[in-house]
Design a protein around this motif. Sequence first.
Motif, PDB file in Angstrom:
ATOM      1  N   TRP A 184       1.143  -1.548  -0.144  1.00 15.18           N
ATOM      2  CA  TRP A 184      -0.152   0.042  -0.126  1.00 15.18           C
ATOM      3  C   TRP A 184       0.865   1.150   0.288  1.00 15.18           C
ATOM      4  O   TRP A 184       0.476   1.872  -0.677  1.00 15.18           O
ATOM      5  CB  TRP A 184      -1.162  -0.230   1.335  1.00 15.18           C
ATOM      6  N   VAL A 187       1.498   2.135  -3.676  1.00 16.61           N
ATOM      7  CA  VAL A 187       0.356   3.364  -4.070  1.00 16.61           C
ATOM      8  C   VAL A 187       0.275   4.399  -3.721  1.00 16.61           C
ATOM      9  O   VAL A 187       0.013   5.265  -5.008  1.00 16.61           O
ATOM     10  CB  VAL A 187      -1.320   2.898  -3.642  1.00 16.61           C
ATOM     11  N   ARG A 326      -4.687  -7.911  -2.894  1.00 10.79           N
ATOM     12  CA  ARG A 326      -5.145  -6.432  -2.650  1.00 10.79           C
ATOM     13  C   ARG A 326      -4.678  -4.735  -3.129  1.00 10.79           C
ATOM     14  O   ARG A 326      -5.203  -4.425  -3.950  1.00 10.79           O
ATOM     15  CB  ARG A 326      -6.469  -5.948  -1.865  1.00 10.79           C
ATOM     16  N   ASP A 327      -3.271  -5.780  -2.260  1.00  9.54           N
ATOM     17  CA  ASP A 327      -2.725  -4.127  -2.446  1.00  9.54           C
ATOM     18  C   ASP A 327      -1.265  -3.744  -3.974  1.00  9.54           C
ATOM     19  O   ASP A 327      -1.776  -3.101  -4.541  1.00  9.54           O
ATOM     20  CB  ASP A 327      -1.251  -4.343  -1.222  1.00  9.54           C
ATOM     21  N   ALA A 330      -4.654  -3.014  -6.332  1.00 13.09           N
ATOM     22  CA  ALA A 330      -4.868  -1.498  -6.527  1.00 13.09           C
ATOM     23  C   ALA A 330      -3.040  -0.679  -7.028  1.00 13.09           C
ATOM     24  O   ALA A 330      -3.383   0.089  -7.534  1.00 13.09           O
ATOM     25  CB  ALA A 330      -4.460  -1.112  -4.765  1.00 13.09           C
ATOM     26  N   ALA A 334      -3.897   1.491  -9.833  1.00 14.56           N
ATOM     27  CA  ALA A 334      -3.134   2.886 -10.188  1.00 14.56           C
ATOM     28  C   ALA A 334      -2.128   3.237 -10.871  1.00 14.56           C
ATOM     29  O   ALA A 334      -2.250   4.482 -11.274  1.00 14.56           O
ATOM     30  CB  ALA A 334      -2.564   3.223  -8.334  1.00 14.56           C
ATOM     31  N   GLY A 376     -10.143   6.421  -7.107  1.00 15.80           N
ATOM     32  CA  GLY A 376     -10.500   5.151  -5.788  1.00 15.80           C
ATOM     33  C   GLY A 376     -11.700   5.072  -7.070  1.00 15.80           C
ATOM     34  O   GLY A 376     -12.350   3.473  -6.683  1.00 15.80           O
ATOM     35  N   LEU A 379     -10.699   1.951  -9.142  1.00 10.26           N
ATOM     36  CA  LEU A 379     -10.601   0.793  -8.765  1.00 10.26           C
ATOM     37  C   LEU A 379     -12.122   0.030  -8.304  1.00 10.26           C
ATOM     38  O   LEU A 379     -12.057  -1.183  -8.600  1.00 10.26           O
ATOM     39  CB  LEU A 379      -9.797   0.708  -7.184  1.00 10.26           C
ATOM     40  N   SER A 380     -12.999   1.128  -8.041  1.00  8.59           N
ATOM     41  CA  SER A 380     -14.422   0.728  -8.122  1.00  8.59           C
ATOM     42  C   SER A 380     -14.947   0.185  -8.953  1.00  8.59           C
ATOM     43  O   SER A 380     -15.786  -0.944  -9.359  1.00  8.59           O
ATOM     44  CB  SER A 380     -15.029   1.760  -7.811  1.00  8.59           C
ATOM     45  N   ARG A 383     -13.859  -3.289  -9.187  1.00  6.18           N
ATOM     46  CA  ARG A 383     -13.921  -4.017  -8.441  1.00  6.18           C
ATOM     47  C   ARG A 383     -15.762  -5.006  -9.049  1.00  6.18           C
ATOM     48  O   ARG A 383     -15.947  -6.267  -8.796  1.00  6.18           O
ATOM     49  CB  ARG A 383     -13.914  -4.301  -6.997  1.00  6.18           C
TER      50      ARG A 383
END
Length: 520
Positions: A184, A187, A326-327, A330, A334, A376, A379-380, A383
């Motif tokens: 993280w 990121v 997950r990291d 992300a 990014a 965000g 990423l949303s 997902r």
Amino acid sequence: MTAVRRTVHARTVGVLVGCLVLCAGFARPALAHAGSLSGALRSAQAPFWLVLVTGGGVVAASFLFATLVTDHETIREVNDRRLALPVGGLRSLVPVVRGVGVGGLLVVLVVGLLGPRDPLLNLAVLTVWVGWWAGYTMSTYLVADSWPLLNPWRTLSSLLERLRGSVLGGASGTRTLPASVGAWPSVAGLLALVWLEVVSPVGERPTTLVAVVAGYTVVTLAGTALYGGAWFDRVDPIARVFRLYGLMAPLRRAGFDVPPAARASPQPRHDGGVAVGEQEGAGGRDTVEASTEPTPSTGRREDGATDATLSLPGTALVRYPGAMGRDDVAFVVALLWVTTYDGLVSTPAWNGVVRALSVVVPPLLTHLVTAVVGFGLFLSVYRVSTRFVSQTAETYVTTRFVAGWFAPALVPIAAGYHVAHFLGYFLSLAPALGTLLSAPLAAPVSVPLLSLPGWFGSLQLGFVVAGHLLAVWVAHARAFELFSGRLQPIRSQYPFVVVMVVYTMTSLWIVAQPFTAPVT
């Protein structure tokens, strides 16, 4: 005590990464970021209907074409093809390459302070933006990732570690970076660096560039002194960007098809298309222990000499072991977002929005909020698209596993956008860079620039589409590795294709816009 130590370690990493963000707080506003050198840049002007057809149509058609290749063994055979290239004799050049990296860093620091103030006449500015971020970055995904050798901070940290070892009698003194931190920090560091590029005169004022490079050097060396090589694997955003891009390159070192972070971390597994293991590990992974040995390859000769392997672009992405955590997901998202963000802030439409909001919101804050909220949103969307996979593919594979499994397919999209955004920039200013190399501290009256032909703008659109086409193949191949049969893998791609078509048209629109200096 363990929880307290983890908190202390997390705060330490946060402080080091936060130092990069503070550089922007003291930077004075400028009228441009890296594009301040790009007066010769040509935008890819194209009518909207052409963008719509080439973007949506070609990507959708490529998916339909990929569905014709549905034999699991054929797909594996295509991705397993490789040619061994003996490069053992090049080992003697390793110290030279490392010396070039450290020398380049010193040149940037010295020339940035003592050289001409005009960014177009300053070798430090051209070295960073033209030679390194534009030209060298393209080499990491078009040829091979040589950053582990060229990285000046890795070389300097190794020298400092040896010096400390000799003083302390062999004791390393490094700490273990907590697994809970994951990747993280990288990121946050990537988002901070790109925001800093946009809001500060780092591409316009050599002294500002020196301050940023010097600050990054101090933070990186301090981080490696505390946490050793784990800093480059999980915290340093630059090293992680080049590592991801290197997975797309056709030339790779034999026996190292698996990235270091993946070899050293617990990896997910699947059985018959159903995820196995729900224990959350570092960075939010579904984990089981993975072997720390590199994947065997055919790239080592019988005489023991080290080889490199030449394969199709993106093969290492297809062969990426298991699912990303997950990291890591992300970070990939990014990377995709910042390439888009870097182009978006240079469009006339976005600058109009920033000017309108500047009455109540400072442009610096607008760009910061955009960087965070945009990430965000990306990423949303990714997902959400993975959630639909369980419906279209009728599978019980967890959404988290699907997101990690297909994340490598996003890397070619970021690379395609990077080459579209920076190839013309590099070609236009490469003659100026070459001229200044002969006299780093001199202040010439002018430097040569290459004027690109009018049709070059069409190539930019083609590069974006090419990145998406490779992404379609990588996702297609990984789908057939995860799911059984012929229809289930194809159906799993429906949500991704819809998102990809929309993003392709959006990115082509950005590339086609005339360049405008970001309002700060």
